[in-house]
Write a protein that holds these residues in place. Structure first.
Motif, PDB file in Angstrom:
ATOM      1  N   ASN A   8      12.915 -38.608  16.464  1.00  0.00           N
ATOM      2  CA  ASN A   8      13.268 -37.561  16.243  1.00  0.00           C
ATOM      3  C   ASN A   8      12.041 -36.781  15.546  1.00  0.00           C
ATOM      4  O   ASN A   8      11.403 -37.364  14.772  1.00  0.00           O
ATOM      5  N   THR A  17      14.065 -24.349   3.869  1.00  0.00           N
ATOM      6  CA  THR A  17      13.679 -25.047   5.264  1.00  0.00           C
ATOM      7  C   THR A  17      15.386 -25.377   5.053  1.00  0.00           C
ATOM      8  O   THR A  17      15.902 -26.238   4.443  1.00  0.00           O
ATOM      9  N   PHE A  18      15.149 -26.620   6.636  1.00  0.00           N
ATOM     10  CA  PHE A  18      16.369 -27.929   6.972  1.00  0.00           C
ATOM     11  C   PHE A  18      16.532 -28.757   5.774  1.00  0.00           C
ATOM     12  O   PHE A  18      14.848 -29.278   5.942  1.00  0.00           O
ATOM     13  N   ALA A  39      15.843 -31.975   6.711  1.00  0.00           N
ATOM     14  CA  ALA A  39      15.480 -33.071   7.116  1.00  0.00           C
ATOM     15  C   ALA A  39      14.151 -32.533   6.494  1.00  0.00           C
ATOM     16  O   ALA A  39      13.145 -33.551   7.044  1.00  0.00           O
ATOM     17  N   THR A  40      13.118 -31.782   6.257  1.00  0.00           N
ATOM     18  CA  THR A  40      11.860 -31.699   5.158  1.00  0.00           C
ATOM     19  C   THR A  40      12.108 -32.110   4.354  1.00  0.00           C
ATOM     20  O   THR A  40      10.734 -33.106   4.098  1.00  0.00           O
ATOM     21  N   VAL A  46       6.226 -26.013   5.940  1.00  0.00           N
ATOM     22  CA  VAL A  46       7.259 -25.962   6.803  1.00  0.00           C
ATOM     23  C   VAL A  46       6.853 -24.209   8.144  1.00  0.00           C
ATOM     24  O   VAL A  46       6.666 -23.692   7.220  1.00  0.00           O
ATOM     25  N   ASP A  82       5.287 -29.555   8.948  1.00  0.00           N
ATOM     26  CA  ASP A  82       6.927 -29.157   9.448  1.00  0.00           C
ATOM     27  C   ASP A  82       6.967 -28.427  10.700  1.00  0.00           C
ATOM     28  O   ASP A  82       6.557 -27.145  10.019  1.00  0.00           O
ATOM     29  N   ALA A 117       8.567 -28.318  13.292  1.00  0.00           N
ATOM     30  CA  ALA A 117       9.616 -28.626  14.084  1.00  0.00           C
ATOM     31  C   ALA A 117      10.504 -26.973  15.108  1.00  0.00           C
ATOM     32  O   ALA A 117      11.111 -27.519  15.987  1.00  0.00           O
ATOM     33  N   GLU A 118      10.007 -26.213  14.789  1.00  0.00           N
ATOM     34  CA  GLU A 118      10.799 -24.322  14.529  1.00  0.00           C
ATOM     35  C   GLU A 118       9.638 -24.311  15.093  1.00  0.00           C
ATOM     36  O   GLU A 118       9.981 -22.851  15.549  1.00  0.00           O
ATOM     37  N   PHE A 157      14.583 -31.452  19.604  1.00  0.00           N
ATOM     38  CA  PHE A 157      16.360 -31.196  18.997  1.00  0.00           C
ATOM     39  C   PHE A 157      16.942 -30.203  20.500  1.00  0.00           C
ATOM     40  O   PHE A 157      15.683 -29.468  20.306  1.00  0.00           O
ATOM     41  N   LYS A 203      15.673 -26.831  20.136  1.00  0.00           N
ATOM     42  CA  LYS A 203      14.470 -26.121  19.085  1.00  0.00           C
ATOM     43  C   LYS A 203      13.699 -25.510  20.367  1.00  0.00           C
ATOM     44  O   LYS A 203      14.245 -25.532  21.448  1.00  0.00           O
TER      45      LYS A 203
END
Ligand SMILES: *Cc1c(COP(=O)(O)O)cnc(C)c1O
Length: 508
Positions: free
Chosen positions: A187, A213-214, A216-217, A259, A285, A287-288, A311, A314
């Protein structure tokens, strides 16, 4: 999915029943070679056909055509029953551009699903009766080879982390990003953790992260034993502010994690020059922000390591999954070993590092590869959704978009706006939208707001606080039609107008 509802006009009864059985919707749309709609056949039609004495050589077309011998018998037998009158009617359809309000009038609990036709009469979508309009904020779009590839995993027994899809997914992702290596992991969170550990970042080290940020950063930084240092974001781009990063650097700083938030790339040019000047690593990061760009380079491919998430909500997904991209081959080898228990790749059960099991399964990679094959189309559709909202919402001045910055190219993850909170109360907007079945989400809280992260802030972060307080994400689903978005936009505009009017009254 639409294709599960279509049946060719020459199909025989068995083939037609097979389609109904698989789609579990209780009907098929019969079409000709070019996809032009010929009529709907329901399981009720077939039941009545069987009750009139059947001819199993019947074709789908005979079950549609009200002039056929099949239908002559059905109408004769059932004309005096209470459904007799309804049977004579042709199938209900609608044009694909029909407004949702009008579509809702055409369906009920009797006629539950109707085909939507283009100008040439081809079936291009369908509308299904819902007790209530329902638009979630996101849902995955699995319209490509996902099923076929996952079936291949199951049929060949390659279900763990070995198998052709993991390598193919990694290779194609590296190619897309233009990096030498891509390493698939379980992940996006462990992608960041693995990067930190591989770079030897741990206790005594500081890592700079943005406040907006989320979680998870920041969590992997803490898990790695390092100390996160939270800094503010840029008001325009919503990403980490290079000026604030520079202020936060100490002799303990080892890395920065920019991010690329809500599809917008961070100011990588400025961050790179700061990182080079101070000898720091950039762990992106991304991720998005799959395929967002800064200075024409891919977000994620500009730092030491770029981390992605797949995820389910995403830009592209494997259900759960992540990827690290990088150019440093020695670092890549180290990460590969760490991903697999730290085991020596030439000596089984001999461990040279204290590693992890951060592998991705072949089944997840199968989904990821199929998604990757469609990424251009997925990005284009997301962009189209954004344009539709922009076109109708920006002129009202109640919603402000993320800035289009000269050196950066955004992608759309979840459509994101800042509200004019002097006029609109965000919580009221969210609640009123919920009543209409529209899932509007607030932005992430600033990390520094939460008691567990408060200790990691050194200076105030006014931009993060403001943007977090004003931001909303709107439904961004690829499967929804133009008219569903238009309905949503109408509702949003009417709710904001109501809220604004109420506010004005109070003001007087
Ligand atoms: C989703 C996300 C992650 C984590 O990804 P997972 O795959 O869910 O672990 C990390 N950072 C940001 C900014 C994210 O949005």
């Amino acid at each position: 999915m639409l294709k599960d509802l279509l049946c060719h006009q020459n199909a025989n009864l068995e083939a037609l029943l097979d389609i109904i059985n698989k789609n579990s919707k209780g009907l098929v749309f019969v079409v000709d070679d070019s996809g032009v709609f010929k009529g709907t056949v329901t399981d009720g039609d077939i039941r009545r056909f069987l009750m009139t004495g059947c001819d199993f050589s019947v074709k789908a077309m005979d079950l549609v055509d009200r002039e056929s011998e099949v239908w002559r018998k059905i109408l004769l037998k059932f004309q005096s029953t209470n459904i007799g009158a309804r049977l004579k009617h042709k199938s209900v359809t609608a044009h694909v551009n029909t407004k949702i309000q009008d579509l809702m009038k055409k369906v009920d609990d009797q006629i539950r699903i109707i085909p939507l036709l283009d100008d040439d009469g081809r079936v291009v979508n369908f509308f299904e009766y819902q007790a209530k309009f329902n638009l979630p904020v996101a849902s995955p779009n699995l319209g490509g080879n996902e099923l076929a590839y996952v079936m291949e995993c199951l049929e060949t027994n390659w279900i763990s982390s070995q198998g052709r899809f993991v390598t193919a997914f990694e290779n194609q992702f590296a190619e897309l990003m233009g990096t030498k290596h891509a390493l698939a992991v379980s992940n996006g969170t462990v992608a960041i953790h693995l990067s930190l550990i591989a770079l030897g970042i741990g206790p005594g080290d500081e890592v700079i992260v943005p406040d907006l940020t989320f979680a998870a950063t920041i969590n992997p930084v803490i898990s790695a034993g390092a100390t996160p240092v939270i800094v503010d974001i840029e008001r325009e781009g919503w990403c980490i502010d290079p000026g604030k990063v520079e202020e936060a650097i100490t002799e303990k700083t080892r890395a920065i994690i920019p991010v690329h938030i809500y599809g917008q790339a961070a100011d990588m040019k400025a961050l790179k020059s700061i990182a080079e000047k101070h000898g720091l690593h950039l762990i992106e990061d991304a991720a998005e922000a799959h395929c967002a760009k800064c200075d024409d380079q891919m977000a994620g491919a500009m730092g030491t390591i770029g981390c992605f998430s797949f995820f389910a909500n995403k830009i592209i997904t494997c259900g759960e999954g992540g990827m690290c991209v990088l150019n440093d081959s020695a670092l890549y080898e180290k990460m590969k070993t760490l991903r697999d228990h730290g085991m020596d790749k030439n000596k089984k059960y001999w461990h040279t590092e204290v590693g992890f099991n951060y592998r991705l399964t072949n089944m997840q990679a199968a989904v990821g590869l199929a998604q990757l094959e469609n990424i251009e189309d997925i990005l284009a559709k997301r962009h189209w959704i954004q344009s539709l909202y922009d076109h109708h919402l920006l002129p009202t001045k109640m919603f402000m978009g993320q800035a289009d910055l000269k050196t950066r190219t955004k992608v759309t993850w979840l459509v994101s706006y800042l509200l004019d909170t002097d006029v609109i109360n965000r919580d009221e907007l969210i609640n009123k939208c919920k009543e209409k079945g529209i899932d509007v989400r607030p932005f992430f809280y600033p990390l520094s707001d939460m008691p567990i992260y408060k200790q990691y802030i050194r200076r105030q972060t006014p931009a993060s606080r403001e943007i977090s307080r004003r931001g909303v994400n709107l439904p961004t689903l690829l499967s929804k039609s133009k008219s569903e978005y238009e309905y949503t936009i109408e509702q949003l505009n009417s709710i904001t107008a109501q809220l604004a009017a109420a506010k004005q009254k109070v003001g007087i």
